[in-house]
Design a protein around this motif. Structure first.
Motif, PDB file in Angstrom:
ATOM      1  N   SER A  69      -6.766  80.259 -49.198  1.00 18.21           N
ATOM      2  CA  SER A  69      -5.537  79.538 -48.886  1.00 18.21           C
ATOM      3  C   SER A  69      -5.233  78.589 -50.036  1.00 18.21           C
ATOM      4  O   SER A  69      -6.130  78.195 -50.805  1.00 18.21           O
ATOM      5  N   VAL A  70      -3.992  78.222 -50.172  1.00 19.88           N
ATOM      6  CA  VAL A  70      -3.613  77.258 -51.212  1.00 19.88           C
ATOM      7  C   VAL A  70      -4.239  75.900 -50.916  1.00 19.88           C
ATOM      8  O   VAL A  70      -4.722  75.207 -51.825  1.00 19.88           O
ATOM      9  N   ASN A  71      -4.262  75.509 -49.652  1.00 17.51           N
ATOM     10  CA  ASN A  71      -4.859  74.215 -49.284  1.00 17.51           C
ATOM     11  C   ASN A  71      -6.339  74.168 -49.659  1.00 17.51           C
ATOM     12  O   ASN A  71      -6.851  73.141 -50.123  1.00 17.51           O
ATOM     13  N   TRP A  72      -7.058  75.273 -49.445  1.00 17.49           N
ATOM     14  CA  TRP A  72      -8.482  75.322 -49.822  1.00 17.49           C
ATOM     15  C   TRP A  72      -8.636  75.125 -51.319  1.00 17.49           C
ATOM     16  O   TRP A  72      -9.547  74.420 -51.775  1.00 17.49           O
ATOM     17  N   GLY A 113      -6.122  65.356 -59.523  1.00 19.97           N
ATOM     18  CA  GLY A 113      -6.345  66.195 -58.365  1.00 19.97           C
ATOM     19  C   GLY A 113      -5.044  66.418 -57.607  1.00 19.97           C
ATOM     20  O   GLY A 113      -4.052  65.707 -57.798  1.00 19.97           O
ATOM     21  N   ILE A 114      -5.053  67.387 -56.725  1.00 20.07           N
ATOM     22  CA  ILE A 114      -3.834  67.774 -56.012  1.00 20.07           C
ATOM     23  C   ILE A 114      -4.029  67.530 -54.524  1.00 20.07           C
ATOM     24  O   ILE A 114      -5.070  67.886 -53.952  1.00 20.07           O
ATOM     25  N   ASP A 115      -3.049  66.898 -53.908  1.00 16.79           N
ATOM     26  CA  ASP A 115      -3.105  66.647 -52.470  1.00 16.79           C
ATOM     27  C   ASP A 115      -3.213  67.970 -51.709  1.00 16.79           C
ATOM     28  O   ASP A 115      -2.731  69.012 -52.171  1.00 16.79           O
ATOM     29  N   GLU A 139     -12.752  83.555 -45.698  1.00 16.07           N
ATOM     30  CA  GLU A 139     -12.828  83.169 -44.296  1.00 16.07           C
ATOM     31  C   GLU A 139     -11.610  82.380 -43.828  1.00 16.07           C
ATOM     32  O   GLU A 139     -11.182  82.505 -42.673  1.00 16.07           O
ATOM     33  N   THR A 140     -11.043  81.556 -44.701  1.00 18.67           N
ATOM     34  CA  THR A 140      -9.880  80.744 -44.295  1.00 18.67           C
ATOM     35  C   THR A 140      -8.621  81.104 -45.079  1.00 18.67           C
ATOM     36  O   THR A 140      -7.639  80.362 -45.054  1.00 18.67           O
ATOM     37  N   ALA A 141      -8.655  82.242 -45.782  1.00 19.99           N
ATOM     38  CA  ALA A 141      -7.484  82.641 -46.568  1.00 19.99           C
ATOM     39  C   ALA A 141      -6.279  82.873 -45.651  1.00 19.99           C
ATOM     40  O   ALA A 141      -6.422  83.332 -44.515  1.00 19.99           O
ATOM     41  N   GLU A 172       9.194  74.276 -45.398  1.00 20.37           N
ATOM     42  CA  GLU A 172       8.476  74.858 -46.524  1.00 20.37           C
ATOM     43  C   GLU A 172       7.403  73.898 -47.018  1.00 20.37           C
ATOM     44  O   GLU A 172       7.647  72.694 -47.125  1.00 20.37           O
ATOM     45  N   PRO A 173       6.198  74.396 -47.343  1.00 25.39           N
ATOM     46  CA  PRO A 173       5.178  73.525 -47.936  1.00 25.39           C
ATOM     47  C   PRO A 173       5.636  73.031 -49.303  1.00 25.39           C
ATOM     48  O   PRO A 173       6.366  73.725 -50.022  1.00 25.39           O
ATOM     49  N   ALA A 174       5.195  71.841 -49.663  1.00 23.27           N
ATOM     50  CA  ALA A 174       5.643  71.239 -50.923  1.00 23.27           C
ATOM     51  C   ALA A 174       5.274  72.104 -52.125  1.00 23.27           C
ATOM     52  O   ALA A 174       6.051  72.218 -53.084  1.00 23.27           O
TER      53      ALA A 174
END
Length: 715
Positions: free
Chosen positions: A438-441, A460-462, A494-496, A647-649
């Motif tokens: 995932s992008v968040n991961w 770093g990226i939020d 696993e979380t993709a 939409e996600p940022a």
């Protein structure tokens, strides 16, 4: 909508083949060959002679199948007995597992290989002009066939399929009618794929309540249209066209009350019948300016030996024809057979995929609107277009949705139901190290944002990407990179998650569900040079890899209409009839991700991005590593729904998702080609140098929102 294969226009890329590989059951040769239409006749006779049963004996049998295409099989007379055909085919089954490189090595010492034929082996030797010769010729004489190319291999089940150029025949058969008669059994006597009506494995779901989606009718602005998928066969020919299997022309079996034909439907015979055509109804009740009118006449465009006729409707002033009519009579069709459409409800169309043709005399194509995108009003009818030497044969018009109020598009609940009903299981190669995340991961595990001129101070990226620069263009001012920890390269399956962009297409008569998958890293490429596999070192490596596939859904009933699979800088459209489905009671299909490069494909195997046996390898196979998209997706964008989907940022980040890779291409190439003979080195260099940077990995990719298909149609 037509279906084509633009990944590579080279002959090595064959029509789509589908079969189910299972670690629990032995691979079935009938199923393997059954989805290579060019070998349909060969496959049919393997089954009829029961030789296929001899092959499907599990891992204990090591078999190499020497397949010939339909044009070669057409040499077999329809009067030949099954016993005569079986004697020939037994020579095409080698007792042993041989890949192309094995035969190349064996040919240097004139080997004899045992076959399923009781009377003797097949000779393998190097040919004078190059290549591998095969046959049963006596000592000193020329062999009858040449190795063409590898088709399929599966080491686990000890089965290999190689294509050869001609039939192998026992000595006492050479020169008789079996090898010199024109009739092709597969075309003349056997069932064609078009004779089967394809249906999706799962029943059409009952969609959640909504407005106009899946209501059966769409209003284009006084012209009501419905999509008919049940056909009556009008005329067919069983030669020419894709795989030389011909074409069949149809018209709707039943017209809804008050509706009229707009044109006939055509499909090549090399795949099962699956498609549709629009029919229209005038909703204006105007006696003088209705949306539909009868043609005033017909022009005969083409006929075939007194059996099939293609007619072009001649429209009245202010109206246009949007399709042709096919009959079996030289008499003109009745003027109320089809309707012409008022010109303001038509749009410019173009040819898309070749269906069938006779050369310069006649060519038949699928059609589509010339301008396609989320706001484009053009609507494809589903009718075929004809190109002949006669200028009068041109039909350039399709329909236009002048209303375009998006009422036919699915709502949020319907989108989720569609995604669950049709999303694929994406399988990764057994040797794949670089998996999705995932992008968040990615952001939570140390991804960094770099700024030009301040490279020593990345930030770093939020988690949700809110501190990424928004909008703008890919101006080189910013880029992302991975942390020094190599583990992030491997992704986290696993979380993709898959990220869905929902968009209207063809005047909102279709919904495209675009499924985006992110990989933190794209691995190194491999090349194939004739019989050599070549590792390309750093070539192909880059940080950040966005790949996608698209589900095209009919807004008339919610049916899966087509699937687009991205493959590096292009991709392929695939009909559902050509997909592999996970089981027999759901419509979730299987897609394959290529080793390291992550290109999408509908079937396993090895494909070349190159020409004449030289190019980049794309390896696809099934493993225990897969991603169930229907259970792991996020709705990222549906612009027509407004604020319903946020939409996600990071979706609005317009710069590179990886740094520009700095390596010496010439040096890496020199390392890669050192094992090759001189001429092959030059050939590989010339092909790789023509490939785009996206494939060679010279710079990180931009995100989904920067791709042409974000607002437009697939390329």
């Amino acid at each position: 909508m037509g279906f084509s294969s633009p990944l590579v226009s080279f002959t090595f890329l064959l029509p789509i083949f589908l079969f189910l590989l299972s670690s629990a059951t032995a691979l079935n040769i009938t199923r393997v060959l059954g989805h290579y239409p060019q070998f349909s006749s060969f496959n049919t006779h393997l089954s009829r002679t029961l030789l296929a049963d001899s092959i499907n004996g599990g891992k204990k049998n090591k078999v190499t199948v020497l397949a010939v295409d339909n044009s070669v099989m057409s040499k077999i007379s329809s009067e030949s007995t099954e016993e005569e055909v079986e004697r020939i085919l037994r020579l095409h089954l080698l007792r042993g597992y041989y890949r192309e490189r094995n035969l190349l090595e064996l040919s240097s010492r004139n080997a004899s290989l045992p076959t399923f034929h009781p009377e003797g082996p097949v000779q393998v030797k190097a040919m004078k002009g190059g290549g591998v010769g095969l046959g049963v010729a006596a000592e000193g004489s020329e062999l009858s066939a040449k190795l063409v190319k590898p088709i399929f291999h599966h080491a686990k089940d000890n089965i290999s399929v190689l294509q050869i150029s001609d039939l192998l025949q026992p000595q006492n058969n050479v020169g008789n009618c079996i090898a010199h008669c024109p009739a092709a059994i597969s075309r003349k006597d056997g069932a064609l794929p078009i004779d089967t009506n394809f249906t999706l494995p799962g029943p059409l779901p009952s969609w959640p309540a909504g407005k106009g989606f899946a209501s059966g009718t769409i209003d284009l602005g006084g012209l009501l249209v419905q999509q008919v998928t049940s056909f009556t066969k009008i005329w067919a020919i069983v030669e020419g066209g894709p795989d030389d299997l011909g074409v069949t022309f149809f018209e709707p079996s039943v017209l809804p009350e008050g509706y009229f034909m707009l044109g006939s439907y055509a499909q090549p015979n090399n795949r099962a019948l699956y498609g549709g055509i629009l029919v229209g109804k005038d909703a204006t009740n105007s006696p003088t300016n209705g949306t539909l009118k009868n043609p005033i006449d017909y022009t005969l465009i083409w006929s075939h030996e007194g059996s099939g006729y293609i007619w072009l409707p001649v429209p009245p002033e202010g109206y246009q024809a949007v399709g042709h009519v096919v009959t079996t009579s030289p008499q003109k069709p009745p003027t109320d057979k089809v309707q012409c459409v008022r010109s303001d409800l038509t749009d410019q169309c173009e040819t898309e995929t070749w269906i069938w043709g006779t050369g310069d005399d006649l060519n038949v194509f699928t059609s589509r609107p010339s301008v396609r995108g989320v706001t484009a009003p053009g609507v494809g009818v589903g009718a075929f277009f004809v190109r002949t030497s006669q200028p009068a044969s041109l039909v350039q018009a399709c329909l236009k949705n002048t209303k375009l109020d998006m009422s036919s598009m699915p709502n949020k609940d319907q989108i989720k139901a569609l995604a669950r009903a049709y999303s694929p299981l994406v399988y990764f190669h057994p040797d794949e190290e670089f998996l999705p995340s995932s992008v968040n991961w990615l952001f939570d595990n140390g991804a960094l944002l770099y700024k030009k001129g301040d490279e020593a101070n990345p930030v770093g990226i939020d988690t949700d990407g809110t501190n990424l620069p928004q909008g703008g263009s890919n101006d080189g001012e910013y880029w992302l990179d991975l942390p020094p920890n190599d583990a992030v390269k491997m992704g986290f399956l696993e979380t993709a998650q898959a990220y869905l962009n929902i968009k209207p297409m063809q005047g909102a008569t279709f919904t495209d569900i675009v499924i985006w998958i992110f990989y933190p890293f794209n691995g190194p490429a491999k090349a194939k040079v004739k019989f050599f596999d070549v590792s390309l070192g750093k070539i192909g490596e880059h940080v950040g890899d966005w790949e996608h596939l698209t589900l095209r859904i009919s807004n008339f009933d919610g049916r899966l209409w087509g699937v687009y699979l991205s493959q590096h800088s292009s991709g392929i459209w695939v009909s559902p009839s050509e997909l592999e489905f996970q089981n027999t009671n759901t419509s979730n299909f299987v897609a394959y991700s290529s080793l390291h490069g992550h290109a999408m494909n509908p079937s396993p195997g090895t494909f070349l991005q190159g020409d004449d046996g030289i190019g980049l390898r794309n390896d696809f196979d099934k493993s225990d590593k897969f991603m169930n998209i229907g259970a792991s997706f996020s709705l990222a964008r549906a612009q027509y729904l407004g604020a319903e989907i946020v939409e996600p940022a990071w979706m609005n980040y317009s710069r590179q998702w990886g740094p520009t890779v700095n390596y010496d291409f010439a040096e890496e190439m020199q390392k890669a080609v050192k094992i090759l003979p001189g001429k092959l080195k030059d050939l590989l260099r010339s092909i790789l140098e023509k490939l785009p940077a996206e494939i060679l990995g010279e710079e990180g990719p931009t995100g989904p929102n920067m791709k042409p298909s974000w607002l437009g149609d697939e390329m």
